[in-house]
Design an enzyme around this catalytic site. Structure first.
Site, PDB file in Angstrom:
ATOM      1  N   TYR A  43       0.933  -1.029   0.030  1.00  0.00           N
ATOM      2  CA  TYR A  43       0.164  -0.100   0.018  1.00  0.00           C
ATOM      3  C   TYR A  43       0.704   1.590   0.237  1.00  0.00           C
ATOM      4  O   TYR A  43       2.027   1.076   0.416  1.00  0.00           O
ATOM      5  CB  TYR A  43      -1.154   0.108   1.033  1.00  0.00           C
ATOM      6  N   CYS A  44       0.290   2.435  -0.497  1.00  0.00           N
ATOM      7  CA  CYS A  44       0.929   3.536  -0.610  1.00  0.00           C
ATOM      8  C   CYS A  44      -0.233   4.715  -0.449  1.00  0.00           C
ATOM      9  O   CYS A  44      -1.261   4.384  -0.185  1.00  0.00           O
ATOM     10  CB  CYS A  44       1.957   3.901  -1.439  1.00  0.00           C
ATOM     11  N   THR A  45       0.134   5.929  -0.821  1.00  0.00           N
ATOM     12  CA  THR A  45      -0.913   6.911  -0.450  1.00  0.00           C
ATOM     13  C   THR A  45      -1.934   6.958  -1.459  1.00  0.00           C
ATOM     14  O   THR A  45      -2.949   6.987  -0.724  1.00  0.00           O
ATOM     15  CB  THR A  45      -0.079   8.482  -0.616  1.00  0.00           C
ATOM     16  N   ILE A  58      -4.286   4.601   0.316  1.00  0.00           N
ATOM     17  CA  ILE A  58      -4.650   4.712   1.517  1.00  0.00           C
ATOM     18  C   ILE A  58      -6.000   5.633   1.586  1.00  0.00           C
ATOM     19  O   ILE A  58      -7.013   5.664   2.307  1.00  0.00           O
ATOM     20  CB  ILE A  58      -3.695   5.389   2.690  1.00  0.00           C
TER      21      ILE A  58
END
Length: 608
Positions: A206-208, A237
């Site tokens: 996951y990342c932004t 996210i």
């Protein structure tokens, strides 16, 4: 109607799209015209492989931009446009730093930089990890949290350390890997170093907003068997928090790269802590940064001091301290601050007044590079030959020179090279120079018939220079290896090894055995100048994975010592993903003019 009610609502728009862009200039013109007309501010990055955009403006303008983009090209129809209402930038400093005081539209090679230097081939984005919706991602974590610990499932955070300080996913029974990198371009190196932790696992990334996972997941999968099961949170996210406003399995705040700074859920728990006093704190609006690496650090309002400097946790781990810095005053270097030795401090943070900021900060640690001279040279002569290179790299590198262990006898030729070419000479043979005025010459490997005698008198060479003599010099490697192990033990540590000609062949041979030599000779990279491969079994171990820079003359490069093809063949033994090649037209030397010196600095910059 009040001013607040009459003012049109402001918003922020984030989106990316990987797709083939056949006419990049046409798309550039569209963005320049459309964004200017709509008064949008922020960053637009375009490449032949897609777009990456973060812009802000009136909500209606952002909606118009989306519709115009979809109408222009059907490739953007299924793009995930993340549009959020927001207050306008309240802090001019933050707005400027986040790029929200102007419109920046640029054509770039990569939408996100997987490596700070082109050491890595860009992975095929079509091979990226499988997308999981927010609900699918949540269900995967929920199912695992309700069971006994699962060894086969990993959470991998693809963000930078300063982002993870204030928010991250946490699910019981699932191991979470936080690479703790300063910047995304460091992530590929972390993946290389930790690939065994990922192999055979189901990796949930996951990342932004999702774009960093696209490239990173594709890079993991490119490693082949055992790395097939890689998944990524689609929309990042941001989409997850929209689906689970209470935060779900995400704790803290989501760091964003615009003037909002961070976006939280209804959960008010604070994950971050102040670097100085360790009290709960997660507000980056003050934009405090590490004095050394400029990474954002959390410093609460009570601990902030405009005259202070801070050392982030990564720099602390690397042993960097205020005492190794130098103050600049009117162009003059001042002595380091006293009493600021980090290793003797009980505090996790180092703060000191009146430290230099921005470009005034000097590197606290240069790269130490062990330099191996060529055949029939010595440390002193090689130091002289590389003085220009050392001067141009003095801010980032320190060269250490050593003699090879095999001492060679003095020889001389009775005629010059020009005489040999014309097969006659009107001049009588010249006598040898006096031995007392000559420095000893050495070699890393020698011919099988080398007797090892150190005759201090001169002898006549058996014939003219043989340009292929290096191919017969295959003995004495064990002695040289033992010699260099002692050098590493007594004069190390070294970050890298630079070899020239036969020294390059020696450096290549050592790099081929990097794994076997760990603990005795630890280094991060090699620089191979006018190199060639030695005809020994140690060079037959398969692809060499050590990061490498190869510098040699091109086909017209006038290197009469080592053939262009020999250097090319050596470079081909290295993993293409971690090697850089510089071909020049300067002969049997290491070039120091542009653009070559800039490429050398670029390679070394990756390891600072």
């Amino acid at each position: 109607m009040s001013d607040d009610k009459g003012r049109e609502q402001y918003g922020v728009l984030l989106y990316y799209k990987y797709a083939h862009i056949p006419n990049l200039q046409d798309l550039l013109s569209f963005y320049q015209s459309n964004c200017s007309q709509l008064s949008l501010l922020g960053r637009v990055r375009l490449s032949s492989r897609g777009v990456n955009v973060t812009v802000g403006g009136k909500l209606s303008s952002l909606e118009s931009h989306i519709e115009s983009l979809k109408a222009k090209d059907s490739v953007f129809e299924d793009t995930d446009f993340k549009l959020a209402t927001s207050h306008e930038p309240l802090n001019d400093r933050v707005a400027k730093e986040c790029g929200f005081t102007s419109l920046s539209i640029r054509i770039v090679e990569e939408l996100v930089t997987l490596s700070s230097h082109p050491l890595l081939k860009s992975p095929e984005i079509s091979n990226a990890g499988r997308h999981l919706s927010a609900s699918e991602f949540h269900s995967s974590l929920q199912n695992s949290a309700q069971k006994t610990p699962r060894d086969g499932l990993l959470l991998l955070d693809a963000r930078n350390l300063y982002e993870t300080r204030i928010g991250k996913f946490h699910a019981p029974n699932i191991e979470t890997l936080d690479p703790q990198v300063r910047q995304y371009s460091d992530l590929s190196s972390w993946i290389d170093e930790n690939s065994e932790k990922l192999k055979g696992k189901h990796v949930l990334m996951y990342c932004t907003g999702g774009i960093r996972c696209e490239m990173a997941s594709a890079y993991i999968k490119s490693k082949g068997a055992g790395f097939e099961n890689v998944f990524q949170l689609f929309g990042g996210i941001q989409r997850y928090l929209e689906q689970f406003p209470d935060g779900g399995f995400f704790k803290g705040k989501n760091f964003v790269f615009d003037h909002r700074i961070s976006v939280g859920s209804s959960d008010t728990d604070v994950l971050g802590t102040c670097l100085i006093c360790h009290c709960s704190f997660d507000d980056y609006s003050s934009r405090c940064r590490c004095t050394y690496c400029r990474m954002l650090v959390l410093v609460c309002h009570n601990c902030q001091n405009e005259a202070a400097s801070y050392v982030c946790e990564l720099c602390q781990k690397q042993g960097k301290a205020i005492s190794s810095m130098q103050l600049i005053d009117n162009g003059e270097l001042k002595t380091p601050l006293e009493g600021a030795d980090l290793q003797n401090s009980s505090s996790h943070a180092t703060v000191s007044p009146q430290m230099p900021k921005g470009d005034d900060v000097r590197p606290s640690k240069k790269l130490r590079i062990l330099c191996l001279h060529g055949f029939r040279q010595n440390a002193s002569s090689f130091k002289g030959r590389t003085s220009s290179l050392a001067k141009k790299l003095k801010k980032i590198a320190e060269f250490v020179f050593v003699d090879a262990p095999h001492e060679l006898s003095f020889i001389y030729q009775t005629t010059s090279a020009e005489d040999v070419a014309c097969e006659s000479s009107p001049l009588p043979p010249s006598p040898p120079p006096p031995s007392e005025n000559c420095r000893k010459k050495y070699a890393w490997v020698v011919a099988p018939n080398f007797d090892g005698s150190n005759d201090i008198s001169w002898k006549v060479a058996e014939g003219p220079f043989d340009p292929l003599q290096y191919q017969q010099q295959t003995d004495g490697y064990d002695t040289s290896l033992s010699h260099l192990k002692n050098v590493f033990s007594q004069q190390g540590p070294f970050d890298g090894i630079l070899g020239f000609s036969q020294g390059a062949a020696m450096a290549a041979l050592i790099s081929a055995q990097q794994e076997q030599l760990k603990g005795e000779m630890d280094f991060k990279f090699v620089i191979i100048c006018s190199g060639f491969a030695l005809n020994v079994k140690e060079m037959e171990r398969g692809v060499i994975k050590c990061p490498s820079l190869h510098i040699f003359g091109n086909e017209h490069g006038k290197d009469r010592q080592i053939a262009n093809q020999a250097s090319k063949e050596l470079a081909s033994l290295y993993n293409e993903g971690c090697s850089v090649i510089i071909e020049h037209d300067c002969g049997h030397i290491i070039p120091t003019r542009s653009p070559y010196i800039d490429e050398i600095k670029g390679f070394l910059g990756r390891f600072l």
